[in-house]
Scaffold this active site. Structure first.
Site, PDB file in Angstrom:
ATOM      1  CD  GLN A 289      -1.294   0.012   3.694  1.00 16.92           C
ATOM      2  OE1 GLN A 289      -1.626  -1.102   4.107  1.00 16.92           O
ATOM      3  NE2 GLN A 289      -1.770   1.125   4.231  1.00 16.92           N
ATOM      4  CB  CYS A 295      -4.800  -0.903   5.705  1.00 17.28           C
ATOM      5  SG  CYS A 295      -5.944  -0.097   6.839  1.00 17.28           S
ATOM      6  CG  HIS A 431      -3.071  -2.380   9.612  1.00 16.34           C
ATOM      7  ND1 HIS A 431      -3.017  -1.565   8.503  1.00 16.34           N
ATOM      8  CD2 HIS A 431      -2.358  -3.486   9.291  1.00 16.34           C
ATOM      9  CE1 HIS A 431      -2.295  -2.160   7.566  1.00 16.34           C
ATOM     10  NE2 HIS A 431      -1.891  -3.332   8.011  1.00 16.34           N
TER      11      HIS A 431
END
Ligand SMILES: *[C@@H]1O[C@H](CO)[C@@H](O)[C@H](O)[C@H]1NC(C)=O
Ligand SMILES: *[C@@H]1O[C@H](CO)[C@@H](O)[C@H](O)[C@H]1NC(C)=O
Ligand SMILES: *[C@@H]1O[C@H](CO)[C@@H](O)[C@H](O)[C@H]1NC(C)=O
Length: 490
Positions: A289, A295, A431
């Protein structure tokens, strides 16, 4: 305070040694301003860099015995070849000295008044060269190296030129953190990860950050309950703020009323001990990424890729950039949620392929072309915060999109990660990743069972275990079970 006292002992010891036989000491030049002998460096001589395992200086054992006279060696006897017998009165020189002489370094010239040398057995280990030049053998070693706090004393330059104190001492050298992330480590980190900095100021700045980060590594490692290793990963020169740019999971974007349905758990199913969707050809290679908080988009595409591949026997690599650019509910590189993304895909009319809508890692104008969409989504499910149920669902349905607390990730090197709660709050998810399987690790010596999830990340395959993270399974570690979802594909 303690360190200061010990340091003074060193100085006075050196000073009195100087009075005995300065010419024979080979300690370097005593400098009254700095209060130490210069031109001598622990570390530079490499002697502590070598494994001190068996092999014995004093295969003859001579340093293990009491030296009855003071000033053994006042006569310089150990500098000569020991063909002659009997110096010392204790017979110690009768036996062969495997190596060319003790005494080349002058260490036997000093009075062995105190019962030091030898008592701890440390002189039985091979010294590359020069015992004593650095003065460290002049002090009493209560126990063996490492346990004896000899590294608590002030070292002139040393650490950092090699990694000598880093590798061998399990505990923190010296009770403070001066050795953590020293310059030597930083340079080998730079080499390992091919880092270069544009100028000296940047180099200094990154070194400082690295040094601080190695303290965090230490805290994680000290408190680790699994088998994970933490260390200087490629992110070890990033501040926490910079690192956060590589996350992007935003639980607060969760809509007030969810459109997700509860997942149907096959309760009667006896799930296998381990399972891995990578072996079934439904997981694409690890992606990256970059410095964009996307994410959530990678977690989403990973899930949809799996769902589609299982249902249609066709594995596509799907476009995250389309979600970054076109999903208006989420916020591109500033973060988002898979839950919203599933709905966005349905509304947009599908996902293009990675190749058709490639990843740039920046927010761009949406240029989605519906006629290029290869897959679509027509619903989503939410899994219960129950890791047994999650495992059952996974084996029957495919990889699961999750939110997790990323605290253990910046420095994760490998192993089963099981941080304490205070280091990885399960309620602070930041995340997005993808669970693709699970298993059980058995520890080597104690045979403890460590169940784990296999989690696909989006930081390249040069992070973690070829791009994957293994996290402890069964107690909600880092919130791994808190926001588990999946798309449903038609
Ligand atoms: C290392 O970095 C340099 C400069 O940034 C680059 O030119 C080179 O290709 C890199 N090498 C590897 C092996 O990544
Ligand atoms: C969308 O893709 C189709 C098929 O490749 C192409 O013919 C069309 O020109 C594209 N439309 C736009 C606006 O780019
Ligand atoms: C999704 O599509 C499938 C197949 O077309 C259909 O059976 C199912 O009801 C759809 N689900 C939703 C939530 O629209």
């Amino acid at each position: 305070m303690k360190a200061l006292v010990v340091f003074c002992v060193v100085v006075s010891c050196l000073a009195s040694a100087q009075l005995v036989r300065p010419d024979k000491m080979r300690l370097g030049v005593y400098n009254p301003d700095t209060k130490h002998y210069e031109k001598q460096t622990l570390g530079q001589d490499g002697h502590d860099q070598q494994p001190h395992r068996p092999a014995l200086l004093g295969q003859d054992g001579h340093d293990q015995q009491p030296h009855e006279q003071a000033l053994l060696g006042g006569d310089g006897h150990d500098q000569r070849p020991h063909e002659q017998a009997l110096l010392g009165g204790d017979n110690h020189d009768l036996r062969p000295h495997g190596q060319t002489l003790l005494g080349g370094d002058g260490h036997d010239l000093r009075p062995h008044g105190q019962p030091l040398l030898g008592q701890d057995g440390h002189d039985q280990r091979p010294h590359g060269k020069i015992l004593g030049q650095d003065g460290h053998d002049q002090q009493p070693h209560k126990q063996v190296l490492g346990g004896d706090n000899h590294d608590r004393r002030a070292h002139k330059k040393l650490f950092g030129q090699g990694n000598h104190d880093y590798k061998k001492h399990v505990k923190v050298f010296g009770g403070d953190d001066h050795d953590m992330g020293h310059m030597g480590m930083f340079k080998s980190f730079m080499k390992q990860h091919n880092k270069s900095y544009k100028n000296k100021a940047e180099f200094k700045k990154r070194f400082k950050i690295f040094h601080q980060n190695m303290k965090k590594v230490h805290i994680l490692q000290q408190n680790e309950r699994g088998t994970a290793k933490y260390g200087p990963t490629k992110f070890a020169d990033l501040t926490e703020r910079e690192f956060r740019k590589m996350l992007g999971f935003q639980p607060h974007m969760k809509p007030a009323t969810s459109s997700m349905e509860p997942a149907v758990i096959p309760e009667d199913l006896e799930a296998p001990v381990s399972f891995d969707w990578r072996k079934h050809g439904v997981v694409t290679p690890v992606k990256n990424q970059g410095m964009c908080g996307s994410c959530w988009a990678f977690s989403t595409t990973g899930n949809v890729e799996g769902q589609w591949a299982i249902k249609h026997k066709q594995l596509y690599s799907l476009s995250e950039q389309e979600l970054v650019d076109c999903d208006a509910t989420d916020d591109g590189c500033n973060g988002g949620l898979p839950e919203n993304a599933y709905e966005a895909i349905a509304k947009l009319g599908g996902l293009e392929l990675e190749d058709d809508y490639p990843y740039d890692g920046e927010d761009e104008q949406c240029h989605f072309n519906r006629s290029l969409a290869k897959v679509t989504v027509n619903g989503s499910v939410e899994l219960p915060a129950d890791e047994v149920a999650m495992a059952k669902w996974l084996t029957q349905n495919g990889p699961i999109s999750i939110g997790i607390n990323a605290n253990a990730l910046q420095f994760y090197v490998g192993g089963v990660s099981h941080p304490l709660k205070f280091l990885c709050n399960p309620e602070s998810l930041d995340h997005g990743m993808l669970i693709v399987g699970y298993g059980v690790h058995t520890t080597k010596y104690l045979h403890r069972k460590q169940p784990f999830w296999i989690v696909k990340n989006s930081w390249g395959d040069d992070w973690g275990e070829q791009g994957y993270y293994r996290v402890y399974r069964g107690d909600g570690t880092c919130g791994v079970d808190q926001m588990a979802t999946s798309a449903i594909v038609p």
